[in-house]
Design an enzyme around this catalytic site. Structure first.
Site, PDB file in Angstrom:
ATOM      1  N   SER A 285       0.821  -1.209   0.000  1.00  0.00           N
ATOM      2  CA  SER A 285       0.000   0.000   0.000  1.00  0.00           C
ATOM      3  C   SER A 285       0.856   1.262   0.000  1.00  0.00           C
ATOM      4  O   SER A 285       0.506   2.251  -0.658  1.00  0.00           O
ATOM      5  CB  SER A 285      -0.925  -0.004   1.215  1.00  0.00           C
ATOM      6  OG  SER A 285      -1.759  -1.148   1.197  1.00  0.00           O
ATOM      7  N   HIS A 343       0.985   4.919   4.550  1.00  0.00           N
ATOM      8  CA  HIS A 343       0.272   5.549   3.443  1.00  0.00           C
ATOM      9  C   HIS A 343       0.680   7.018   3.292  1.00  0.00           C
ATOM     10  O   HIS A 343       0.948   7.491   2.182  1.00  0.00           O
ATOM     11  CB  HIS A 343      -1.235   5.461   3.674  1.00  0.00           C
ATOM     12  CG  HIS A 343      -1.772   4.078   3.523  1.00  0.00           C
ATOM     13  ND1 HIS A 343      -3.123   3.792   3.564  1.00  0.00           N
ATOM     14  CD2 HIS A 343      -1.156   2.881   3.325  1.00  0.00           C
ATOM     15  CE1 HIS A 343      -3.321   2.501   3.398  1.00  0.00           C
ATOM     16  NE2 HIS A 343      -2.132   1.919   3.260  1.00  0.00           N
TER      17      HIS A 343
END
Length: 362
Positions: A285, A343
């Site tokens: 991610s 992230h």
């Protein structure tokens, strides 16, 4: 408190063992090894007003206060380094700087060699075209060769030709994404093997409290335990791979992708160490968010559709702002569904990536 009480009792026993200046009435004789076959039967101690017993200790153990119990655990060893010690981040930080620099340096060298080989191949093709003009192609020879093949051999050749046509129809970015997807699928299969669970947890998950902290920063970017998690990440990578590779090139993109995984993991290490929430993480991610942020910053007016809601669309700039807001909220509220620190670290690296500068592919 149980371990601390036993530690005090253990120090008292050691003090009695090494002390010889005691009165005969209060001296305790230790028996680390019995030398005789018989031993005097121990009498049950009587409770007196002046006697002193340790709380929580059985009465039968008062006469053998100097004997350590066999079933009692040993004294706790002080840990070598607290889990939240910032010194744990020194090696990962050095690894991040070194890996990022080496990745982009090696990518520059490989990109130069790739351009050079393409120029050589173009020159060879021109020379071969000149020589082919004076040669005649014997189609009868190839027709006879095809007739001599078996049906299975013909099916294999046809299948390979179809696969070659499909591979040729892909863009360069999609070809690179296909290789990354294949690696992630192989790692996903390794997670399903019980004999590899220990190694997978050690090398394919990131945790600042683990002894192995540097190598998993790279390998965890290709590691997914859930099929849905891998499908979502790889779909986003496939969608934006053509745009980012057309700007950076194949070699620079690979360096950019792997470095993004390492940098996002480093940001996650810092956040976990600061908050004390030392739990393992895995997944691509962070690297995928870097690619998404780089493309959205380069083309903020592009229209994007939501995966589960294709009827709704929004601009790339607004989508990036929404993702940053969600990850920031999750970081402050300590949501544990995703690694929001990774992230945000990947997004920050993608916004300041080389694709958003005046970089022209060679």
């Amino acid at each position: 408190m149980a371990c601390w009480g036993y530690l005090n009792k253990w120090t008292k026993v050691q003090f009695i063992t090494h002390t010889s200046v005691l009165s005969p009435s209060k001296r305790i004789i230790l028996h680390p090894q019995q030398r005789c076959a018989f031993r005097k039967v121990q009498k049950k101690p009587e409770t007196r007003k002046g006697s002193h017993e340790e709380p929580g200790r059985p009465p039968g153990d008062v006469a053998e206060a100097g004997l350590p119990r066999k079933d009692a655990p040993g004294p706790p060893h002080p840990p070598g380094m607290p889990p939240r010690n910032p010194r744990r981040l020194i090696k990962p930080l050095m690894f991040t700087v070194g890996f990022t620099g080496c990745s982009f340096g090696a990518a520059a060298i490989l990109q130069y060699e790739s351009v050079k080989s393409r120029l050589d191949s173009l020159l060879e093709e021109r020379e071969s075209e000149k020589t082919d003009k004076f040669q005649t192609h014997d189609t009868a020879h190839w027709h006879n060769w095809w007739n001599q093949l078996s049906d299975f051999q013909r099916q294999v050749i046809l299948f390979m030709s179809v696969m070659d046509d499909m591979w040729s129809s892909l863009s360069e970015g999609q070809k690179v994404a296909t290789g990354i997807i294949a690696i992630n699928a192989a790692v996903l299969c390794c997670w399903r093997m019980p004999s590899l669970q220990r190694s997978m947890l050690k090398y394919f998950t990131t945790n600042p409290a683990s002894k192995t902290r540097c190598l998993p920063m790279v390998l965890s970017s290709f590691s997914h335990y859930s099929i849905v998690h891998m499908v979502v990440n790889m779909y986003v990578l496939w969608t934006f791979s053509t745009s980012i590779v057309s700007v950076l090139g194949r070699e620079q993109f690979l360096a950019f992708y792997t470095s993004a995984g390492v940098i996002s993991t480093m940001v996650s290490y810092v956040c976990k160490t600061a908050t004390g929430r030392l739990h393992p993480s895995l997944g691509a991610s962070g690297a995928v968010m870097t690619v998404l942020a780089a493309v959205c910053t380069k083309m903020p007016e592009a229209k994007l559709a939501i995966v589960l809601l294709p009827m709704f669309s929004l601009t790339a700039g607004n989508a990036l702002k929404a993702l940053v807001a969600i990850d920031t909220t999750g970081l402050f509220l300590r949501w544990r569904i995703f690694d929001h620190a990774a992230h945000l670290g990947g997004t920050l690296f993608g916004v300041n990536s080389p694709s958003n500068s005046q970089h022209v592919r060679g």
